[in-house]
Design an enzyme around this catalytic site. Sequence first.
Site, PDB file in Angstrom:
ATOM      1  N   ARG A 162      61.547 -64.947  20.340  1.00 54.83           N
ATOM      2  CA  ARG A 162      60.426 -64.010  20.236  1.00 54.83           C
ATOM      3  C   ARG A 162      60.445 -63.237  18.915  1.00 54.83           C
ATOM      4  O   ARG A 162      60.106 -62.054  18.865  1.00 54.83           O
ATOM      5  CB  ARG A 162      60.411 -63.041  21.428  1.00 54.83           C
ATOM      6  CG  ARG A 162      60.358 -63.740  22.778  1.00 54.83           C
ATOM      7  CD  ARG A 162      59.133 -64.614  22.946  1.00 54.83           C
ATOM      8  NE  ARG A 162      59.264 -65.463  24.109  1.00 54.83           N
ATOM      9  CZ  ARG A 162      59.647 -66.733  24.080  1.00 54.83           C
ATOM     10  NH1 ARG A 162      59.913 -67.326  22.924  1.00 54.83           N
ATOM     11  NH2 ARG A 162      59.751 -67.435  25.177  1.00 54.83           N
ATOM     12  N   SER A 210      55.180 -59.866  29.439  1.00 57.46           N
ATOM     13  CA  SER A 210      56.567 -59.438  29.650  1.00 57.46           C
ATOM     14  C   SER A 210      56.869 -58.204  28.811  1.00 57.46           C
ATOM     15  O   SER A 210      56.669 -58.209  27.596  1.00 57.46           O
ATOM     16  CB  SER A 210      57.533 -60.565  29.277  1.00 57.46           C
ATOM     17  OG  SER A 210      57.361 -61.682  30.126  1.00 57.46           O
ATOM     18  N   GLU A 280      59.987 -56.249  24.446  1.00 55.49           N
ATOM     19  CA  GLU A 280      59.195 -57.278  23.792  1.00 55.49           C
ATOM     20  C   GLU A 280      57.859 -56.682  23.344  1.00 55.49           C
ATOM     21  O   GLU A 280      57.294 -57.084  22.333  1.00 55.49           O
ATOM     22  CB  GLU A 280      58.960 -58.458  24.734  1.00 55.49           C
ATOM     23  CG  GLU A 280      58.273 -59.639  24.093  1.00 55.49           C
ATOM     24  CD  GLU A 280      58.322 -60.888  24.968  1.00 55.49           C
ATOM     25  OE1 GLU A 280      57.285 -61.571  25.048  1.00 55.49           O
ATOM     26  OE2 GLU A 280      59.363 -61.177  25.578  1.00 55.49           O
TER      27      GLU A 280
END
Length: 286
Positions: A162, A210, A280
């Site tokens: 990510r 998320s 995130e």
Amino acid sequence: MKLISENVFLKDYYFYRAGGTARYLACPETAQELSGILEWRRKKGVSYTLIGAGSNVLFSDDLFDGLVIVLAGLNRWIVRSRQRVICGAGVPLHCLIEFTALSGLAGLENLYGIPGSTGGSCLMNAGAFGSDISDNLEKVEVLDSEGRVLTLSRGEIEFGYRKSSLDGYIVLSAEFLLKYADPLSLKKKIDLTASKRDEKQPVESCSCGSVFKRPENNYAGTLIESCGLKGLRIGDAEVSEKHANFIVNKGNATSLDIYRLIKYVKDTVYNQKGILLEEEVKLINF
């Protein structure tokens, strides 16, 4: 400058539907417009931040005393040449995947249902079900901090979980090399992927996807659920009953409600499990 609006409510520009206002806001559709906006910013000397489709950000309730550049409408086009597909940064990722599937090109279908734009997905190396967008990426065209347009090959970009070394650039377009496959099989696969998401994730609610990255050898949702936090609410912000790594806006949550809940969940997991979760979601102006 006519492309730039003043004192704009931010809730209409990102998924959480919360937050305060931006002193300035611009929505460029072409690289030329974007360059003009950045030049205006440099002359004004104002700070700025970039968002794509707004699927992984949370703005505070306070005034963002600078320029918000929304890239969701930037370069909304797709070009195909045999197994190669070049896609503008503002194209929603699901639209790109539907296009490639109908064209009989495989490689991106596991990512179907991930919210956000193609450019933002490249920047954060979006992934799901064992696949990352970088797996099929050949090159990207970017705008650097000096306003120059550069082409970076896959080998010149570092990708991690990510994240990528594209941070600091503005993605203009991305080129993918895919494999031939049966369009009907690909359509069935993206339908199956979509149904899995509908079953396990609160896709019907306002969220950022998320909230936390997956910790090593574990899952954020599993840890949060094991701490008994599913359904916990602060104001109208709630830890989803469907998936504990989602915090949803149940109607009128403020950004402060959401932020406090993120911090509470993070602190609770650390105190009970000894694992420090990493956000995130991108927190802006907190």
